[in-house]
Each structure stands twice: as C-alpha cells, then as structure tokens.
Design an enzyme around this catalytic site. Sequence first.
Site, mmCIF file in Angstrom:
data_model
loop_
_atom_site.group_PDB
_atom_site.id
_atom_site.type_symbol
_atom_site.label_atom_id
_atom_site.label_comp_id
_atom_site.label_asym_id
_atom_site.label_seq_id
_atom_site.Cartn_x
_atom_site.Cartn_y
_atom_site.Cartn_z
ATOM 1 N N TYR A 1 51.078 38.860 43.168
ATOM 2 C CA TYR A 1 49.644 39.189 43.218
ATOM 3 C C TYR A 1 49.268 40.108 42.060
ATOM 4 C CZ TYR A 1 45.266 41.145 45.039
ATOM 5 O OH TYR A 1 43.969 41.555 45.187
ATOM 6 N N LYS B 1 46.692 39.132 39.054
ATOM 7 C CA LYS B 1 45.421 39.829 38.846
ATOM 8 C C LYS B 1 45.335 40.430 37.448
ATOM 9 C CE LYS B 1 43.293 38.930 42.650
ATOM 10 N NZ LYS B 1 42.164 37.968 42.588
#
Length: 276
Positions: free
Chosen positions: A157, A161
């Site tokens: 993640y 991002k």
Amino acid sequence: MAGILEGQVVVVTGSGRGLGRAYALAMAAEGAKVVVNDRDREPAEAVVNEITAGGGRATACVEAVGTRAAARDLVATAVEHFGGIDVMITNAGADRRGPLLDLNDDDWEFTIRTHVFGSILCSVEAAKVMRDQGRGGAIINVTSDAFYMGMATLAPYCVSKGGTYALMLVLAAELSPLGISVNAIAPPATRTEPMLKYVDSLGAMGLTDAQLAAFRGSILEPEEVAPLAVFLASPEGKTLSGTVLSMTSDGPTILRGPSYNDPEPELGAALRRLFN
C-alpha cells in the site's frame, strides 16, 4: 438552487463502498452525473440507487480497474450515458497486508495493479477524451501520507501510494497546458473497512490501550472527507494543479513536502465553505 457541479460528468473508481461511495454521493448532491464503479455489481448498483432515489443521475460500471480495457470501458460508459467526461477520481484500492518478509508476488502485483496501474490507465484514458472535448477537466488521484511514513505491514500500500503521488505530479505537469487540472487527496484515517482492520492489528504491534483509544478517536467519517473531492472538481478547485489536499479535525490542509499546513487564505476560505 443548482449545485456547484451541475451538469458535470464524474467517474469515481472504487465507489461502491467506503470513501469512494462518499465521493460519489457528494458529487451527485452537487448536481453531477456520476459513473459509479466497483468490481462487484451489488455495491455499485446500491450506490446508483441511492443517488437516483435522491433525484440525481448515475449509472454503474462493473470493472476491476488495472487494465487498459477496464479504463476504456469506464470512460466509454460516461460518454455513452452522459455525453462526455469532466472529472475522473481514481479512488479504487486494494487491501493486501502482512509482514514484509511474508508477502508473496501476488500481494505486490494485485496491490500495485489496482492502485498504480488503475490510476495511470484511468487518468490517461479520461485525459484523452477531455483533450478531444476541448473544455478541460479535472483528474483527482487518491494517494496517502503512508508513502513517506512507512507503515508496518502495509508495504504494498505504501509503495503504491508513493507511485500515485508521483503520477499526479507528472500528470499535472503534462496536462495543465491542456486545461486539465490534476490534484490529489491524501485522506486521513477514515472509518472504512480496511482502516478498521488496520486499527485492530495495532495492539499486536505494541500500542497501549490508551494509544489505541486516541487513534480510534481521531478517525473521521467518509462524509467528512468527501468535500475535498467536490472542491477539486469545482471551478475554484480546477485553478489548482499538482496539489495534495488532506483533512484534519481542524479543517482542510495542504501537503507541502513531508508535512501538512493550512491552505493560503483564499483557498482556505473556498474550502471551508464546503465544510460549513
């Protein structure tokens, strides 16, 4: 009284639940026509029904973002149902987590394909149509401050991002001359299923009960964050490009390097109108 997005056509990826659902509902409440996307039909159609029951206009597009074909189908749905596209919000995400040394190739590939490829391909396919329409538009990528914080058990993640943040900067540089604004939202801790799962795991990482209680108390509702997307899609928001907005309990903030600060007075006033 017409909303500030009256007549705009907005696509929101991953909008069958969580923050994406809140973005879609907020856009519709301001008069936008919304393409609701989810990989599962039931949640996508539930959001469409919620919008139409309130007098809005929406249609569903059931796709798992991350392929060129899916991105093209999303944009084509907007064009076929509503005559064009004005705003693309790349919100769809994936939740693969665990200790870094235990993650497998599929955990990495699935997360990066959803967050990074999904954002790239949906942004690019939307931008092609916006360019050809000749009336500009807005692209809103959803990133996170996790990319520079480095959160344990969330490696795919965090990396994804960071890629989404870099993508936004490049898109802003290339598309701004075409009248297409490109900005990002870095949502704070928000009450979504993945966030609540993450909070539940923090006790095993050594946080005390008091620390956990404080963190839980800081979590915002999706509806508290959604006005950021409305602002970036609005005429005032489209004057920005290359900017990351977030939200705290005190109001909207702007990411500057590794820290958040209050917006400039004029921008702050425009943002706060949506929160009051």
